[in-house]
Write a protein that holds these residues in place. Sequence first.
Motif, PDB file in Angstrom:
ATOM      1  N   ALA A 425      70.147-102.244  59.033  1.00  0.00           N
ATOM      2  CA  ALA A 425      69.733-102.210  57.627  1.00  0.00           C
ATOM      3  C   ALA A 425      68.214-102.306  57.507  1.00  0.00           C
ATOM      4  O   ALA A 425      67.600-101.607  56.682  1.00  0.00           O
ATOM      5  CB  ALA A 425      70.396-103.343  56.856  1.00  0.00           C
ATOM      6  N   TRP A 426      67.577-103.156  58.330  1.00  0.00           N
ATOM      7  CA  TRP A 426      66.118-103.272  58.290  1.00  0.00           C
ATOM      8  C   TRP A 426      65.461-101.953  58.704  1.00  0.00           C
ATOM      9  O   TRP A 426      64.511-101.484  58.067  1.00  0.00           O
ATOM     10  CB  TRP A 426      65.654-104.397  59.207  1.00  0.00           C
ATOM     11  CG  TRP A 426      65.640-105.743  58.552  1.00  0.00           C
ATOM     12  CD1 TRP A 426      66.533-106.763  58.730  1.00  0.00           C
ATOM     13  CD2 TRP A 426      64.680-106.221  57.607  1.00  0.00           C
ATOM     14  NE1 TRP A 426      66.197-107.848  57.960  1.00  0.00           N
ATOM     15  CE2 TRP A 426      65.062-107.543  57.252  1.00  0.00           C
ATOM     16  CE3 TRP A 426      63.551-105.676  57.015  1.00  0.00           C
ATOM     17  CZ2 TRP A 426      64.336-108.310  56.346  1.00  0.00           C
ATOM     18  CZ3 TRP A 426      62.820-106.450  56.102  1.00  0.00           C
ATOM     19  CH2 TRP A 426      63.216-107.741  55.782  1.00  0.00           C
ATOM     20  N   VAL A 427      65.959-101.337  59.766  1.00  0.00           N
ATOM     21  CA  VAL A 427      65.351-100.092  60.244  1.00  0.00           C
ATOM     22  C   VAL A 427      65.625 -98.963  59.251  1.00  0.00           C
ATOM     23  O   VAL A 427      64.768 -98.093  59.023  1.00  0.00           O
ATOM     24  CB  VAL A 427      65.861 -99.739  61.653  1.00  0.00           C
ATOM     25  CG1 VAL A 427      65.140 -98.513  62.193  1.00  0.00           C
ATOM     26  CG2 VAL A 427      65.650-100.906  62.609  1.00  0.00           C
ATOM     27  N   ALA A 438      57.308 -90.364  61.475  1.00  0.00           N
ATOM     28  CA  ALA A 438      58.145 -89.946  62.598  1.00  0.00           C
ATOM     29  C   ALA A 438      58.686 -91.162  63.339  1.00  0.00           C
ATOM     30  O   ALA A 438      59.825 -91.172  63.797  1.00  0.00           O
ATOM     31  CB  ALA A 438      57.337 -89.056  63.547  1.00  0.00           C
ATOM     32  N   ARG A 439      57.866 -92.195  63.456  1.00  0.00           N
ATOM     33  CA  ARG A 439      58.298 -93.394  64.177  1.00  0.00           C
ATOM     34  C   ARG A 439      59.477 -94.065  63.477  1.00  0.00           C
ATOM     35  O   ARG A 439      60.393 -94.569  64.136  1.00  0.00           O
ATOM     36  CB  ARG A 439      57.133 -94.374  64.302  1.00  0.00           C
ATOM     37  CG  ARG A 439      57.456 -95.587  65.149  1.00  0.00           C
ATOM     38  CD  ARG A 439      56.248 -96.447  65.412  1.00  0.00           C
ATOM     39  NE  ARG A 439      55.743 -97.071  64.194  1.00  0.00           N
ATOM     40  CZ  ARG A 439      55.104 -98.232  64.162  1.00  0.00           C
ATOM     41  NH1 ARG A 439      54.866 -98.877  65.290  1.00  0.00           N
ATOM     42  NH2 ARG A 439      54.671 -98.731  63.035  1.00  0.00           N
ATOM     43  N   ALA A 440      59.475 -94.084  62.146  1.00  0.00           N
ATOM     44  CA  ALA A 440      60.572 -94.713  61.414  1.00  0.00           C
ATOM     45  C   ALA A 440      61.888 -93.997  61.696  1.00  0.00           C
ATOM     46  O   ALA A 440      62.927 -94.632  61.928  1.00  0.00           O
ATOM     47  CB  ALA A 440      60.270 -94.724  59.919  1.00  0.00           C
ATOM     48  N   HIS A 441      61.867 -92.663  61.684  1.00  0.00           N
ATOM     49  CA  HIS A 441      63.092 -91.909  61.958  1.00  0.00           C
ATOM     50  C   HIS A 441      63.515 -92.066  63.429  1.00  0.00           C
ATOM     51  O   HIS A 441      64.706 -92.150  63.734  1.00  0.00           O
ATOM     52  CB  HIS A 441      62.891 -90.439  61.613  1.00  0.00           C
ATOM     53  CG  HIS A 441      62.750 -90.194  60.143  1.00  0.00           C
ATOM     54  ND1 HIS A 441      63.809 -90.345  59.269  1.00  0.00           N
ATOM     55  CD2 HIS A 441      61.679 -89.841  59.390  1.00  0.00           C
ATOM     56  CE1 HIS A 441      63.394 -90.067  58.037  1.00  0.00           C
ATOM     57  NE2 HIS A 441      62.105 -89.771  58.087  1.00  0.00           N
ATOM     58  N   TYR A 442      62.541 -92.119  64.323  1.00  0.00           N
ATOM     59  CA  TYR A 442      62.856 -92.326  65.743  1.00  0.00           C
ATOM     60  C   TYR A 442      63.529 -93.684  65.957  1.00  0.00           C
ATOM     61  O   TYR A 442      64.561 -93.783  66.638  1.00  0.00           O
ATOM     62  CB  TYR A 442      61.578 -92.228  66.567  1.00  0.00           C
ATOM     63  CG  TYR A 442      61.703 -92.754  67.977  1.00  0.00           C
ATOM     64  CD1 TYR A 442      62.415 -92.047  68.945  1.00  0.00           C
ATOM     65  CD2 TYR A 442      61.106 -93.957  68.344  1.00  0.00           C
ATOM     66  CE1 TYR A 442      62.529 -92.530  70.242  1.00  0.00           C
ATOM     67  CE2 TYR A 442      61.222 -94.448  69.631  1.00  0.00           C
ATOM     68  CZ  TYR A 442      61.927 -93.735  70.582  1.00  0.00           C
ATOM     69  OH  TYR A 442      62.047 -94.214  71.855  1.00  0.00           O
ATOM     70  N   ASN A 443      62.973 -94.722  65.365  1.00  0.00           N
ATOM     71  CA  ASN A 443      63.551 -96.057  65.548  1.00  0.00           C
ATOM     72  C   ASN A 443      64.920 -96.174  64.884  1.00  0.00           C
ATOM     73  O   ASN A 443      65.808 -96.862  65.400  1.00  0.00           O
ATOM     74  CB  ASN A 443      62.599 -97.123  65.014  1.00  0.00           C
ATOM     75  CG  ASN A 443      61.451 -97.389  65.963  1.00  0.00           C
ATOM     76  OD1 ASN A 443      61.639 -97.473  67.171  1.00  0.00           O
ATOM     77  ND2 ASN A 443      60.250 -97.495  65.444  1.00  0.00           N
ATOM     78  N   LEU A 444      65.095 -95.498  63.753  1.00  0.00           N
ATOM     79  CA  LEU A 444      66.419 -95.511  63.128  1.00  0.00           C
ATOM     80  C   LEU A 444      67.420 -94.774  64.017  1.00  0.00           C
ATOM     81  O   LEU A 444      68.575 -95.204  64.146  1.00  0.00           O
ATOM     82  CB  LEU A 444      66.349 -94.871  61.739  1.00  0.00           C
ATOM     83  CG  LEU A 444      67.674 -94.814  60.968  1.00  0.00           C
ATOM     84  CD1 LEU A 444      68.325 -96.193  60.879  1.00  0.00           C
ATOM     85  CD2 LEU A 444      67.467 -94.226  59.574  1.00  0.00           C
ATOM     86  N   ALA A 445      66.993 -93.688  64.640  1.00  0.00           N
ATOM     87  CA  ALA A 445      67.875 -92.966  65.565  1.00  0.00           C
ATOM     88  C   ALA A 445      68.316 -93.878  66.714  1.00  0.00           C
ATOM     89  O   ALA A 445      69.492 -93.881  67.097  1.00  0.00           O
ATOM     90  CB  ALA A 445      67.170 -91.726  66.114  1.00  0.00           C
TER      91      ALA A 445
END
Length: 516
Positions: A425-427, A438-445
Amino acid sequence: MQYADVADAGFSPSALADARRFWEKRGAAAFLAVSGGAVVASWGDVDRRFMIHSIRKSLLSALYGVFRDEIDLTLTLGELEIDDVSALTDQEKQARVVQLLQSRSGVYHPAAAEPMEMSADRPDRGDHLPGTRWWYNNWDFNVAGTVFRQLTGADIFEAFAETIAEPIGMQDYRVTDGFYHYERDKSFHPAYSFRMSTRDLARLGLLFAREGRWRNDHILPRSWVAESTQPHSEIDVGEEYGTGYGYMWWIEGTRGFTARGYGGHVLAVYPGLDLVMVIRADTFNDRYVSNRAIARLFDMVIRAGGGERSEAPRLYPLPTNPARVVPTVALSSEQLARYTVEMILESGRTVRVAPSGGVLTIDYGLGHYRLLPESETRLRMEDAEHPVVFELDAGGRLIDVWTEQLAYLEAAAAARRGEPEVAVAWVTGAAEKFPESARAHYNLARALSGIGETGDAMEHLRLALDIDPDYRAASRFMRSLQFRRYAWLVGLTGVFLVVVVWVARLRRNGARRRGT
């Protein structure tokens, strides 16, 4: 000062141009080389303050030199009454201050700012007597900071500013660029973290190359520079690091010595070549440069030099890079007051936003950063250049703060508590607040993959690569997920073929029986 023509410094312009092209392909953030006391190469954001990571240890070593007369290196931990969360044994208390600087204390206790690989490889408590074995040990380095403060009564960051940064003319360093990082469940002793610009690190390197002298002043005792940069241990941790370790400096045989930080931060001092080099990586944003690439770059720059120097080189002031473009708005004094908040999050982490010197600042345990407004609710952290989003109530008062890094810290804390849904949920919140990252989507992945949502993970990786096609970590993770998917398909195909062969054999055997 910078050479108008690097040939005046004995460097080949074409060879340096080749080195620059190599540097640009590595994705590094900044590089600076000094020879003959002036700049021969200045590439990238040399005035931007990045985290220096483990270079901090060499800075503390320099401070020990400044305060050499106030620090008895032969004192033991027992005499200094140094202890920790898990009490030190009588054997460990025999370790001396000098062995902390050498990373030879023999105290193998958990430490703040300790990477997982260090924790995994840590020897068992009591395995080695103090002084008998070198092992790269954050506990030693952190306790050396505690001992410095205890014996001198000085704060590390203020002492560095007063005794080193100011005398050698550092342009960018501020006391607020340092902070103490505690992990109290592990250790009483904090790490002492710095942010520093490339050009200021080069000044420190030049100070050491000049044996502690800056113009006509001896900032460091010449004897300390020699003592701290000679090998007190022979080591074998890869040729890029050198073959020896001094007092929190890596020693490269007779060529010189280096200070090294995680991810691609290196200060190299080669006195015999009259050369100082500094390379930086934007580890704020997960950009890294390999040790192998750094070693090759340094060799290219060294080979570019060695020519005849001009007796009267043409010099001009090193230009400051143009300010990074950040659209700003002015916040009124009323807004500054309304945007003051202190919050305690689920992990126990405290977030503080407050005005200081007419600007907003933020601190959530990893340093003190000025905030540059882009709008009334969206700001940017100085140096890190991370966006910050404010949530306001109906009266315009600040009630919540979002940064990517803060979301990831809370996600990591939730994962440690055994709450994977909270972590995701945090990510997810970070990706929603910062959809352009891009980093946010990478970390969510990565988070979605961890709970088995591979399809959604692939979609966020595609978004990350659409935003930043050169995002290497995202590309590698995409290939990994694709391999897993194809491996499953190949495995299923294999099972299907086995069944087909088995059925064919049954039919063939049945036909044979009917034929007889």
